[in-house]
Every structure is written in structure tokens, then in C-alpha cells.
Design a protein around this motif. Structure first.
Motif, PDB file in Angstrom:
ATOM      1  N   GLU A  66       0.881  -1.154   0.000  1.00 28.48           N
ATOM      2  CA  GLU A  66       0.000   0.000   0.000  1.00 28.48           C
ATOM      3  C   GLU A  66       0.928   1.215   0.000  1.00 28.48           C
ATOM      4  N   ARG A  67       0.727   2.130  -0.940  1.00 24.00           N
ATOM      5  CA  ARG A  67       1.644   3.249  -1.125  1.00 24.00           C
ATOM      6  C   ARG A  67       1.875   4.035   0.162  1.00 24.00           C
ATOM      7  N   SER A  68       0.814   4.439   0.848  1.00 25.23           N
ATOM      8  CA  SER A  68       0.971   5.273   2.043  1.00 25.23           C
ATOM      9  C   SER A  68       1.676   4.525   3.176  1.00 25.23           C
ATOM     10  N   THR A  69       1.427   3.228   3.300  1.00 23.89           N
ATOM     11  CA  THR A  69       2.085   2.430   4.336  1.00 23.89           C
ATOM     12  C   THR A  69       3.577   2.334   4.060  1.00 23.89           C
ATOM     13  N   LEU A  70       3.935   2.087   2.796  1.00 21.04           N
ATOM     14  CA  LEU A  70       5.344   2.005   2.427  1.00 21.04           C
ATOM     15  C   LEU A  70       6.019   3.365   2.596  1.00 21.04           C
ATOM     16  N   GLN A  71       5.324   4.426   2.232  1.00 18.25           N
ATOM     17  CA  GLN A  71       5.887   5.771   2.368  1.00 18.25           C
ATOM     18  C   GLN A  71       6.244   6.068   3.828  1.00 18.25           C
ATOM     19  N   ARG A  72       5.346   5.750   4.756  1.00 13.62           N
ATOM     20  CA  ARG A  72       5.625   5.960   6.187  1.00 13.62           C
ATOM     21  C   ARG A  72       6.812   5.118   6.635  1.00 13.62           C
ATOM     22  N   TYR A  73       6.849   3.863   6.207  1.00 19.50           N
ATOM     23  CA  TYR A  73       7.928   2.962   6.589  1.00 19.50           C
ATOM     24  C   TYR A  73       9.274   3.470   6.067  1.00 19.50           C
ATOM     25  N   LEU A  74       9.299   3.847   4.792  1.00 15.29           N
ATOM     26  CA  LEU A  74      10.556   4.312   4.197  1.00 15.29           C
ATOM     27  C   LEU A  74      11.037   5.617   4.823  1.00 15.29           C
ATOM     28  N   GLY A  75      10.106   6.420   5.337  1.00 11.65           N
ATOM     29  CA  GLY A  75      10.481   7.671   5.990  1.00 11.65           C
ATOM     30  C   GLY A  75      11.382   7.470   7.195  1.00 11.65           C
ATOM     31  N   THR A  76      11.283   6.320   7.844  1.00 10.26           N
ATOM     32  CA  THR A  76      12.126   6.061   9.013  1.00 10.26           C
ATOM     33  C   THR A  76      13.175   4.981   8.787  1.00 10.26           C
ATOM     34  N   HIS A  77      12.958   4.098   7.815  1.00  7.83           N
ATOM     35  CA  HIS A  77      13.886   2.984   7.629  1.00  7.83           C
ATOM     36  C   HIS A  77      14.733   3.079   6.360  1.00  7.83           C
ATOM     37  N   GLY A  78      14.155   3.520   5.258  1.00  8.38           N
ATOM     38  CA  GLY A  78      14.914   3.690   4.024  1.00  8.38           C
ATOM     39  C   GLY A  78      15.277   2.421   3.275  1.00  8.38           C
ATOM     40  N   VAL A  79      14.761   1.290   3.740  1.00 10.26           N
ATOM     41  CA  VAL A  79      15.033   0.018   3.061  1.00 10.26           C
ATOM     42  C   VAL A  79      13.728  -0.722   2.847  1.00 10.26           C
ATOM     43  N   CYS A  80      13.725  -1.640   1.903  1.00 11.41           N
ATOM     44  CA  CYS A  80      12.557  -2.472   1.646  1.00 11.41           C
ATOM     45  C   CYS A  80      12.274  -3.317   2.889  1.00 11.41           C
ATOM     46  N   PRO A  81      11.042  -3.314   3.371  1.00 11.71           N
ATOM     47  CA  PRO A  81      10.730  -4.107   4.569  1.00 11.71           C
ATOM     48  C   PRO A  81      10.820  -5.618   4.353  1.00 11.71           C
ATOM     49  N   VAL A  82      10.839  -6.056   3.109  1.00 10.89           N
ATOM     50  CA  VAL A  82      10.916  -7.490   2.818  1.00 10.89           C
ATOM     51  C   VAL A  82      12.355  -7.912   2.555  1.00 10.89           C
ATOM     52  N   THR A  83      13.061  -7.152   1.714  1.00  9.53           N
ATOM     53  CA  THR A  83      14.407  -7.568   1.296  1.00  9.53           C
ATOM     54  C   THR A  83      15.529  -6.918   2.098  1.00  9.53           C
ATOM     55  N   GLY A  84      15.256  -5.758   2.712  1.00 11.84           N
ATOM     56  CA  GLY A  84      16.293  -5.036   3.441  1.00 11.84           C
ATOM     57  C   GLY A  84      17.205  -4.211   2.549  1.00 11.84           C
ATOM     58  N   VAL A  85      16.929  -4.194   1.249  1.00 10.15           N
ATOM     59  CA  VAL A  85      17.718  -3.444   0.277  1.00 10.15           C
ATOM     60  C   VAL A  85      17.259  -1.979   0.290  1.00 10.15           C
ATOM     61  N   PRO A  86      18.192  -1.012   0.169  1.00 10.31           N
ATOM     62  CA  PRO A  86      17.780   0.392   0.116  1.00 10.31           C
ATOM     63  C   PRO A  86      16.677   0.595  -0.931  1.00 10.31           C
ATOM     64  N   LEU A  87      15.685   1.406  -0.569  1.00 11.06           N
ATOM     65  CA  LEU A  87      14.524   1.598  -1.439  1.00 11.06           C
ATOM     66  C   LEU A  87      13.968   2.997  -1.251  1.00 11.06           C
ATOM     67  N   ARG A  88      13.550   3.596  -2.363  1.00 15.05           N
ATOM     68  CA  ARG A  88      12.849   4.886  -2.345  1.00 15.05           C
ATOM     69  C   ARG A  88      11.471   4.656  -2.937  1.00 15.05           C
ATOM     70  N   LEU A  89      10.503   5.408  -2.483  1.00 18.63           N
ATOM     71  CA  LEU A  89       9.149   5.268  -3.011  1.00 18.63           C
ATOM     72  C   LEU A  89       9.134   5.497  -4.516  1.00 18.63           C
ATOM     73  N   GLU A  90       9.977   6.388  -4.996  1.00 23.01           N
ATOM     74  CA  GLU A  90      10.052   6.687  -6.429  1.00 23.01           C
ATOM     75  C   GLU A  90      10.474   5.474  -7.251  1.00 23.01           C
ATOM     76  N   ASP A  91      11.122   4.496  -6.607  1.00 22.35           N
ATOM     77  CA  ASP A  91      11.548   3.276  -7.299  1.00 22.35           C
ATOM     78  C   ASP A  91      10.397   2.283  -7.479  1.00 22.35           C
ATOM     79  N   CYS A  92       9.276   2.542  -6.813  1.00 25.83           N
ATOM     80  CA  CYS A  92       8.137   1.631  -6.835  1.00 25.83           C
ATOM     81  C   CYS A  92       7.070   2.181  -7.770  1.00 25.83           C
ATOM     82  N   LEU A  93       6.680   1.373  -8.732  1.00 19.43           N
ATOM     83  CA  LEU A  93       5.689   1.796  -9.715  1.00 19.43           C
ATOM     84  C   LEU A  93       4.298   1.308  -9.331  1.00 19.43           C
TER      85      LEU A  93
END
Length: 122
Positions: A66-93
Motif C-alpha cells: 500500500e503506497r501510504s504504508t510504504l511511504q511511512r515505513y521508508l520515511g524512518t527505515h529507508g530500506v525495503c521491509p521485505v528484502t532489506g535493500v535500500p529503497l525509495r518510493l520513487e523506485d516503486c511503480l
């Protein structure tokens, strides 16, 4: 990263239909909506919080959020919650293909609930 093409009128209609079908209070029976969401298959749920997807995005690794859930998560963690790889919301289509499947699933299961058929599922 590339930006997705603008939504076609058909896609916009499907998005609006999803919002109407899934929006709290869009039906007189909010319990029915909760039951519908509770019966959603795993592939229509956010990989982060398990809730039914509505405004979904797909990570480069293929996980749906869910876009808003991922956005909140990335705001504090900066990595994919599943893979642990650095991730930005802009990378998600936006995953419009899954959105269309979600609309079909929701309509089918709302219709089953209204007709009195028990159980929820494809």
C-alpha cells in the motif's frame, strides 16, 4: 526511474470503482466491508501490514505494498521491509495490473455477499 504513463479513462474508472467498493462507509454495512477485506487472498494484501491493497505499488523486487504504508515505513527505515535493500518510493511503480484484478475480485465478492452466498474468495 521512469514515471508511469498517465492513467487512461478506463483505469481511472477502475480506480474510482475500487475506492467506492473498498472505502469505509461506502456501504451501509461496514461489517460487510470488514468481512470482505478479511477474506482477501494474500496476493491482494500489503506485504508490510497485511491489509487489503487499494493504492498499491510494486517494488523493484516485485513485492506489493500500500503506497501510504510504504511511504511511512521508508520515511524512518529507508530500506525495503521485505528484502532489506535500500529503497525509495520513487523506485516503486503503480501496479495497475494488480489494481484491475483487485477491482474484479472486490466486485465479485461484494456481489456474492449481497446475494447471500457465504464465503469469500475467487
Amino acid at each position: 526511474p521512469t514515471t508511469p504513463p498517465p492513467a487512461s479513462p478506463a483505469t481511472t474508472t477502475s480506480i474510482a470503482a475500487t475506492a467506492v467498493v473498498l472505502a469505509p462507509g461506502s456501504s451501509g454495512d461496514s461489517r460487510g466491508l470488514r468481512e470482505l477485506a478479511a477474506g482477501a487472498p494474500a496476493w491482494l494484501r500489503c506485504a508490510l501490514d497485511g491489509r487489503l491493497l487499494a493504492d498499491l505499488v510494486r517494488s523493484p523486487a516485485g513485492n506489493l505494498f500500500e503506497r501510504s504504508t510504504l511511504q511511512r515505513y521508508l520515511g524512518t527505515h529507508g530500506v525495503c521491509p521485505v528484502t532489506g535493500v535500500p529503497l525509495r518510493l520513487e523506485d516503486c511503480l503503480r501496479a495497475l495490473d494488480v489494481r484491475r484484478e483487485l477491482v474484479v475480485w472486490a466486485r465479485r465478492n461484494c456481489a456474492r455477499g449481497k446475494s447471500g452466498v457465504s464465503g469469500v474468495g475467487p
